[in-house]
Design a protein around this motif. Sequence first.
Motif, PDB file in Angstrom:
ATOM      1  N   THR A  32     -48.052  51.878  44.681  1.00 34.02           N
ATOM      2  CA  THR A  32     -47.361  53.170  44.539  1.00 34.02           C
ATOM      3  C   THR A  32     -47.104  53.740  45.922  1.00 34.02           C
ATOM      4  O   THR A  32     -48.017  54.197  46.608  1.00 34.02           O
ATOM      5  CB  THR A  32     -48.213  54.159  43.698  1.00 34.02           C
ATOM      6  N   ARG A  33     -45.831  53.693  46.330  1.00 35.69           N
ATOM      7  CA  ARG A  33     -45.472  54.150  47.675  1.00 35.69           C
ATOM      8  C   ARG A  33     -44.583  55.399  47.618  1.00 35.69           C
ATOM      9  O   ARG A  33     -44.475  56.122  48.586  1.00 35.69           O
ATOM     10  CB  ARG A  33     -44.694  53.057  48.444  1.00 35.69           C
ATOM     11  N   LEU A  34     -43.909  55.568  46.503  1.00 37.74           N
ATOM     12  CA  LEU A  34     -43.015  56.728  46.404  1.00 37.74           C
ATOM     13  C   LEU A  34     -43.435  57.582  45.208  1.00 37.74           C
ATOM     14  O   LEU A  34     -43.565  57.087  44.089  1.00 37.74           O
ATOM     15  CB  LEU A  34     -41.563  56.263  46.225  1.00 37.74           C
ATOM     16  N   ALA A 168     -31.189  52.430  53.314  1.00 43.74           N
ATOM     17  CA  ALA A 168     -31.103  52.671  54.760  1.00 43.74           C
ATOM     18  C   ALA A 168     -32.154  53.687  55.229  1.00 43.74           C
ATOM     19  O   ALA A 168     -32.751  53.523  56.291  1.00 43.74           O
ATOM     20  CB  ALA A 168     -29.696  53.159  55.112  1.00 43.74           C
ATOM     21  N   GLN A 169     -32.373  54.741  54.448  1.00 43.24           N
ATOM     22  CA  GLN A 169     -33.191  55.852  54.963  1.00 43.24           C
ATOM     23  C   GLN A 169     -34.592  55.969  54.379  1.00 43.24           C
ATOM     24  O   GLN A 169     -35.467  56.534  54.998  1.00 43.24           O
ATOM     25  CB  GLN A 169     -32.456  57.162  54.716  1.00 43.24           C
ATOM     26  N   LEU A 170     -34.759  55.443  53.162  1.00 44.59           N
ATOM     27  CA  LEU A 170     -36.046  55.632  52.499  1.00 44.59           C
ATOM     28  C   LEU A 170     -36.910  54.382  52.622  1.00 44.59           C
ATOM     29  O   LEU A 170     -38.102  54.459  52.966  1.00 44.59           O
ATOM     30  CB  LEU A 170     -35.746  55.959  51.022  1.00 44.59           C
ATOM     31  N   GLN A 171     -36.284  53.246  52.363  1.00 46.30           N
ATOM     32  CA  GLN A 171     -37.018  51.960  52.362  1.00 46.30           C
ATOM     33  C   GLN A 171     -37.853  51.751  53.627  1.00 46.30           C
ATOM     34  O   GLN A 171     -39.051  51.470  53.530  1.00 46.30           O
ATOM     35  CB  GLN A 171     -35.989  50.818  52.185  1.00 46.30           C
ATOM     36  N   PRO A 172     -37.268  51.922  54.839  1.00 47.24           N
ATOM     37  CA  PRO A 172     -38.057  51.643  56.056  1.00 47.24           C
ATOM     38  C   PRO A 172     -39.272  52.570  56.179  1.00 47.24           C
ATOM     39  O   PRO A 172     -40.335  52.144  56.627  1.00 47.24           O
ATOM     40  CB  PRO A 172     -37.072  51.909  57.198  1.00 47.24           C
ATOM     41  N   LEU A 173     -39.117  53.836  55.743  1.00 49.51           N
ATOM     42  CA  LEU A 173     -40.225  54.795  55.861  1.00 49.51           C
ATOM     43  C   LEU A 173     -41.378  54.435  54.930  1.00 49.51           C
ATOM     44  O   LEU A 173     -42.543  54.695  55.226  1.00 49.51           O
ATOM     45  CB  LEU A 173     -39.739  56.201  55.529  1.00 49.51           C
ATOM     46  N   LEU A 174     -41.037  53.837  53.786  1.00 51.68           N
ATOM     47  CA  LEU A 174     -42.069  53.525  52.793  1.00 51.68           C
ATOM     48  C   LEU A 174     -43.069  52.494  53.299  1.00 51.68           C
ATOM     49  O   LEU A 174     -44.176  52.390  52.806  1.00 51.68           O
ATOM     50  CB  LEU A 174     -41.419  53.002  51.503  1.00 51.68           C
TER      51      LEU A 174
END
Length: 455
Positions: A32-34, A168-174
Amino acid sequence: MSLVVAKFGGTSVADYVAMGRCADIVLANSATRLVVVSASSGVTNLLVELAQPGVTESQRLAVLKKIAAIQYAIVDRLPRSDDVAATIDTLLTRVDVLSQQLLQQTDKALIDELLSLGERCSSVLFAAVLREKGAIARAFDVRQVLRTDSNFGKAEPQIADIRHLSQAQLQPLLKQQLLVTQGFIGADAQGQTTTLGRGGSDYSAALLAEALDADAVEIWTDVAGIYTTDPRLAPNARPIPEISFNEAAEMATFGAKVLHPATILPAVRQQIQVFVGSSKEPEKGGTWIRHQVENPPVYRAVALRRDQTLLNLHSLQMLHAQGFLAETFATLARHKISVDLITTSEVNVSLTLDKTGSESSGQGLLTEALLQELSQHCRVRVEDKLALIAIIGNRIASTPGICQQVFGVLAPHNVRLICQGASPHNLCVLVHEAEAAAVVAALHQALFECTSEAA
Ligand code: ADP
Ligand code: ASP
Ligand code: MG
């Protein structure tokens, strides 16, 4: 890396203790990351009150006080070192400013920005609760990725844009941290805040899961799964361990509030499993919604949708003529009205209007302009105080004996309209609102408490 998106509804994030329980659920599963959160219980209703025309200054101040009390009760329990109080102050000041502006003018864009503030507060607070438990977590503004059109109050998500922006914006931060984001809200191409309609946070979670190719979406709420009917209406309702996408979509469409009606669409598109469970009692398990389930029963559930409107249209033009229905539906489409149930006779059409997922501010569907336009080519009679009851299941249109069983239960009641046959998954009846709860309880008893066909 597997990814689970977990959504927590209003009661699950109602206060500090409830948020703590949800944080434990998140931290118990490293996939669970998001996290997607709703506004704390009651906050969206209060914001909707502020958006109603005719609110007086004293009413406005009283509502502001109630919202602030809910949010500060959580802030006060957090460690002072985590400076979320300043962010909550800023968000609540925005509630104050927007609600003042709305006293002067009704503006749908302003209303959506106002309604978004409940989710924005709870995401900041929930991230702080996670940090208090040692997690690396922060709030993420979903408006950066959840692109919608500009239909304020019931905005349409732009699936391709959401995918592109999320990757582009959410995946890398997760990869670096847990992110807590807002359900229910989005932004259009100009960056203006929009909302998806009441109960829309489930839909947001499913949209983000789709965009990120997640493995599962978890909907954590105040009941331990999807039940054979709303447990508030039938004490013997029981949770369904496994249900198909089709059945769940029918249930949500016909009023099972536990899931927003659109939630299943993204899950079906990407074949993502959906879990529904109780954040208060996670150990009880819940319901898995999957593409296919073994031995789907004839009767799966009974759903209730209150506050239905029936439009009765009468026109002699219909007699042996063509085009009347086309004209009627074109008018409804121009007014963005989705038709729900429909029955016809030689010179009459009766139809119900689909109010599910209606505008966030609760604005009615039937406008004067629509009625006037319809009146130009037929006589219009509107009936309200009706409720739609749907028996959901499988092979309903091809199993003998169903009508006898159902109509036997309905015998003491006045059934205003019946729809059966279009879908193998439902049989719908319209009854008077005052009788609805009794009809649901009686149907549940007959179909689920005394037959071997029950789910
Ligand atoms: P949340 O705030 O977590 O999104 P909701 O209030 O939107 O929660 O949905 C949960 C509620 O849905 C339950 O409390 C229950 O009363 C209602 N509900 C309606 N039909 C069903 C059903 N078939 N199974 C479970 N809950 C149902
Ligand atoms: N907070 C919004 C509502 O109350 C969205 C949601 O809870 O799903 O409708
Ligand atoms: Mg909900």
